[in-house]
Scaffold this active site. Structure first.
Site, PDB file in Angstrom:
ATOM      1  N   SER A  92       0.847  -1.189   0.000  1.00 13.29           N
ATOM      2  CA  SER A  92       0.000   0.000   0.000  1.00 13.29           C
ATOM      3  C   SER A  92       0.881   1.236   0.000  1.00 13.29           C
ATOM      4  CB  SER A  92      -0.938   0.006   1.196  1.00 13.29           C
ATOM      5  OG  SER A  92      -0.239   0.499   2.312  1.00 13.29           O
ATOM      6  N   LYS A  93       0.218   2.383  -0.133  1.00 15.61           N
ATOM      7  CA  LYS A  93       0.920   3.657  -0.237  1.00 15.61           C
ATOM      8  C   LYS A  93       1.894   3.885   0.913  1.00 15.61           C
ATOM      9  CE  LYS A  93      -2.427   6.534  -1.944  1.00 15.61           C
ATOM     10  NZ  LYS A  93      -3.334   7.609  -1.850  1.00 15.61           N
TER      11      LYS A  93
END
Ligand code: GLU
Length: 488
Positions: free
Chosen positions: A258-259
């Site tokens: 994820s980011k």
């Protein structure tokens, strides 16, 4: 004929996971001479991000994934092509309306008027009892008349899937094999929301069917939804496509990428200076293996070798260092002309070159990039590497450098070098090599005692680009300046 689709929601940038899904769809379709649809799933109107459709299409174009039907960008505008459109779900509301009516008539869907408060209470109760939270079927058996009355009263409603009770739903996944789920473990899924928009589950089934999709290749997070989709196909009396659920992409700690773990959007990788062929090559290997040792594969080779049977079940770890390594490999193999073109924006940004330089000294810029090309793994490293050509003030990278320059023969070397550089007309790599040969012959300074001190004098570093190239790029004036500065 095989027909696949990539069906992103326009909620932001195209992520590495989405890119991999798009790529596998594309490779699979191309390999079998099939076609690919791009469909925009924008039924969740609260999550739309402006410009996301354009961004998705641009990212796909950049890596070279070309769909056959769907939205395209034409003169900066979205233009849809294909016979099964529109390909943007928010433009298909009338189609969904028609099909939901059919499902209600067949007894596979029903109106539900339960208020948000009632549903919330139900959820709390189920939670307190430790039960799986699902709709309790309160509105399942309302008569047609009751439904009409409530609608006429203006009550808000949703339309739900009427799951058959206590039935085993079965389907095959090409990677995961045969899967069975009891409908008791599923929920009477909302198909049409109170705003009249379909949910993902309903729209995806209607569209995949109407668009003639033969294989659904998507992320593993959609696996739990598939039994509901399979039942919807049954409710409509349609044949279900084949399913393929791709493994998750994980970060180094084994958690879903994820980011928070750094760059995940294709646009980030473009900005950092990755080459499309490197990104495609690396992403293709995230969860699939070609069945041979060779790792460097072009799009054509990937198409030829791709096979769903070789897609793994378990998660694939995203290793940015491996990607960088692969990118460096592609940079080294690319023409200097191309790498120069791609490097120019970074050099402009850093202020090392100006627009005038591009006009007046393009050859010099190209020569500089050529000297650095083997030393970088991503294009954004270019300014940092190029710095040595722009600062005549030398800063030694360590004490070892200073020690080397205290050698006995150094003053002789500096003088000889100055003299020869000053009298050379055309300073190019061959002329530089000749200068070293002469110094060696005339002064008896050789090998490590010759090349390393000169490298340090000119760059302050013990390693870096080829010394003959450094000399050529620096040019007479800068070299003489640097040698003069040295004395002070
Ligand atoms: N719109 C879904 C997504 O954003 C697509 C899921 C599917 O491919 O069925 O991932």
């Amino acid at each position: 004929m095989v027909k696949v689709r990539f069906a992103p929601s326009p909620t932001g940038f195209l992520h590495i996971g989405g890119l991999r899904t798009a790529l596998y769809n594309y490779l699979f379709a191309k390999k079998l001479g099939g076609s690919m649809v791009l469909r925009i799933e924008d039924t969740d109107q609260n999550r739309l991000v402006e410009g996301a459709i354009e961004g998705l299409i641009n990212s796909m174009n950049w890596v070279g994934i070309h769909h056959d039907e769907g939205p395209f960008i034409n003169n900066d505008k979205i233009d849809q092509r294909g016979e099964k459109g529109p390909y943007i779900q928010s433009q298909r509301l009338l189609i969904y309306k028609k099909y939901i009516e059919r499902l209600i008539e067949n007894g596979w869907a029903y109106y539900c008027f339960c208020s948000k408060d009632r549903l919330e209470e139900l959820r709390e109760e189920q939670k307190a009892k430790g039960e799986f939270s699902k709709y309790d079927g309160h509105c399942r058996e309302l008569s047609k008349k009751e439904v009409e009355e409530k609608i006429n009263k203006g009550l808000e409603y949703v339309i739900r899937l009427k799951l058959p009770q206590n039935r085993i739903v079965e389907f095959d996944d090409i990677i995961r094999g045969h899967i069975k789920v009891n409908t008791e473990d599923l929920d009477d899924q909302v198909l049409i929301k109170s705003d009249g928009y379909p949910t993902y589950h309903f729209a995806v089934v209607v569209d995949d069917h109407l668009m003639g999709i033969t294989h659904i290749i998507r992320g593993e997070e959609w696996l739990p939804s598939t039994p509901k989709h399979v039942l919807l196909y049954e409710g409509f009396g349609w044949e279900s496509p084949k399913y393929v659920h791709l493994p998750n992409i994980l970060n180094q700690d084994g958690k879903k990428l994820s980011k928070r773990h750094g760059d995940v959007a294709v646009e980030d990788f473009i900005k950092k200076g990755y080459l499309p062929e490197a990104l495609v090559n690396y992403i293709a290997l995230l969860g699939w293996s070609p069945g041979k040792d060779e790792e460097i594969l072009s799009m054509e080779e990937l198409i030829e070798l791709f096979d769903l049977e070789r897609v793994n079940k378990s998660g694939a770890v995203f290793d940015v260092n491996k990607l960088k390594w692969m990118n460096g490999h592609y940079i080294r193999g690319a023409t200097t002309e191309r790498i120069t073109q791609l490097s120019i924006p970074y050099l402009l940004d850093s202020g090392y070159i100006t627009k005038e330089d591009i006009e007046n000294r393009y050859d010099w810029i190209e020569m500089m990039v050529e000297s650095l090309k083997d030393k970088i793994s991503i294009l954004s490293e270019i300014p940092e590497r190029a710095e040595l050509f722009f600062k005549d003030e030398i800063i030694f990278e360590n004490q070892e450098c200073e020690k080397i320059l205290q050698g006995e023969q150094i003053p002789i070397l500096v003088e000889a070098l100055k003299e020869k550089i000053a009298s050379t007309k055309d300073l190019n790599p061959q002329a530089a090599r000749d200068i070293f040969k002469e110094i060696q012959k005339e002064k008896g300074i050789k090998g490590k005692n010759l090349f390393m001190p000169v490298r340090i004098m000119l760059t302050g570093q013990m390693q870096g680009p080829d010394l003959m190239k450094i000399i050529t790029v620096l040019g007479k004036e800068s070299i003489l300046n640097r040698l003069d500065n040295l004395k002070k």
